[in-house]
Scaffold this active site. Structure first.
Site, short mmCIF file in Angstrom:
data_model
loop_
_atom_site.label_atom_id
_atom_site.label_comp_id
_atom_site.label_asym_id
_atom_site.label_seq_id
_atom_site.Cartn_x
_atom_site.Cartn_y
_atom_site.Cartn_z
N ILE A 31 35.96 44.83 47.90
CA ILE A 31 35.93 44.27 49.25
C ILE A 31 35.89 45.37 50.32
O ILE A 31 35.48 45.13 51.45
CB ILE A 31 37.16 43.35 49.45
CG1 ILE A 31 36.91 42.31 50.53
CG2 ILE A 31 38.43 44.14 49.73
CD1 ILE A 31 37.93 41.19 50.54
N ASN A 88 42.64 54.37 38.54
CA ASN A 88 43.87 54.84 39.17
C ASN A 88 45.06 54.24 38.42
O ASN A 88 45.05 53.06 38.08
CB ASN A 88 43.90 54.40 40.64
CG ASN A 88 42.77 55.03 41.45
OD1 ASN A 88 42.38 56.16 41.20
ND2 ASN A 88 42.24 54.29 42.41
N GLY A 94 47.20 56.53 42.93
CA GLY A 94 46.58 55.78 44.02
C GLY A 94 46.31 54.33 43.70
O GLY A 94 45.48 53.69 44.35
N GLN A 95 47.01 53.80 42.67
CA GLN A 95 46.78 52.39 42.30
C GLN A 95 47.49 51.47 43.28
O GLN A 95 48.68 51.61 43.53
CB GLN A 95 47.29 52.13 40.87
CG GLN A 95 47.00 50.72 40.39
CD GLN A 95 47.40 50.49 38.94
OE1 GLN A 95 47.98 51.36 38.28
NE2 GLN A 95 47.09 49.30 38.44
N HIS A 101 41.97 48.08 36.40
CA HIS A 101 40.59 47.97 36.84
C HIS A 101 39.92 49.32 36.79
O HIS A 101 40.55 50.36 37.00
CB HIS A 101 40.49 47.38 38.25
CG HIS A 101 41.37 48.05 39.27
ND1 HIS A 101 42.72 47.79 39.35
CD2 HIS A 101 41.10 48.97 40.23
CE1 HIS A 101 43.25 48.51 40.32
NE2 HIS A 101 42.29 49.25 40.88
N HIS A 103 36.97 51.40 38.62
CA HIS A 103 36.04 51.47 39.76
C HIS A 103 34.72 52.06 39.25
O HIS A 103 34.72 53.13 38.63
CB HIS A 103 36.57 52.42 40.85
CG HIS A 103 37.85 51.99 41.49
ND1 HIS A 103 37.90 51.40 42.73
CD2 HIS A 103 39.14 52.10 41.07
CE1 HIS A 103 39.17 51.16 43.05
NE2 HIS A 103 39.95 51.58 42.07
P1 AMP Z 1 43.26 50.67 43.41
O1 AMP Z 1 43.66 51.45 44.62
O2 AMP Z 1 42.72 51.53 42.31
O3 AMP Z 1 44.38 49.74 42.93
O4 AMP Z 1 42.05 49.78 43.86
C1 AMP Z 1 42.17 48.46 44.29
C2 AMP Z 1 40.85 48.06 44.88
O5 AMP Z 1 40.82 46.65 45.00
C3 AMP Z 1 40.61 48.63 46.29
O6 AMP Z 1 39.42 49.44 46.25
C4 AMP Z 1 40.44 47.39 47.16
O7 AMP Z 1 39.47 47.54 48.15
C5 AMP Z 1 40.05 46.34 46.13
N1 AMP Z 1 40.38 44.96 46.47
C6 AMP Z 1 41.57 44.47 46.90
N2 AMP Z 1 41.49 43.15 47.08
C7 AMP Z 1 40.22 42.78 46.76
C8 AMP Z 1 39.51 41.54 46.76
N3 AMP Z 1 40.10 40.38 47.12
N4 AMP Z 1 38.22 41.54 46.37
C9 AMP Z 1 37.62 42.69 46.02
N5 AMP Z 1 38.23 43.89 45.99
C10 AMP Z 1 39.51 43.94 46.37
#
Ligand code: AMP
Length: 115
Positions: A31, A88, A94-95, A101, A103
């Protein structure tokens, strides 16, 4: 394992731009993209972080995630130009969302080291 916003995406309770889905894996556009292509690839199984991934009981799941990354990279024309996969883990990693997940970032030249 506590549910997260990604559980809601898996259950289709909130919308996401889904680009790939199987019985075990879901992938959707981030997002808040950090690159022209920024896809999150997640297991449907609720695993909070890579550190807690039970590779003994789920030997195929990591392969399914990698297979998803390869297919998505091909679909987005990144297979030749290149891309970056990032996982992460925890605070210092940085999680922010506690659902494992990967990236997938592409469409621009990545820098190294990461911030
Ligand atoms: P992390 O920092 O590795 O936990 O990454 C979490 C990621 O989830 C971030 O890049 C956010 O932009 C993404 N994110 C959070 N909420 C949503 C959502 N509803 N749809 C898509 N991506 C999301």
């Amino acid at each position: 394992m506590a549910d997260t916003i990604f559980t809601k995406i898996i259950n289709k309770e909130i919308p996401a731009s889904i680009v790939y889905e199987t019985d075990t894996v879901l992938a959707f556009k981030d997002i808040n993209p950090k690159a022209p292509v920024h896809i999150l690839i997640i297991p449907k199984l609720n695993i909070d972080r890579i550190q807690n991934f039970d590779t003994i009981n789920h030997p195929d799941l990591l392969a399914h995630l990698v297979e998803a990354a390869q297919k998505i990279a091909t679909d987005f024309n990144l297979a030749e130009s290149g891309y970056r996969l990032v996982i992460n883990n925890g605070d210092n990693g940085g999680q922010e969302v506690n659902h494992l997940h990967i990236h997938l970032l592409g469409g621009r030249k990545m820098t190294w080291p990461p911030g």
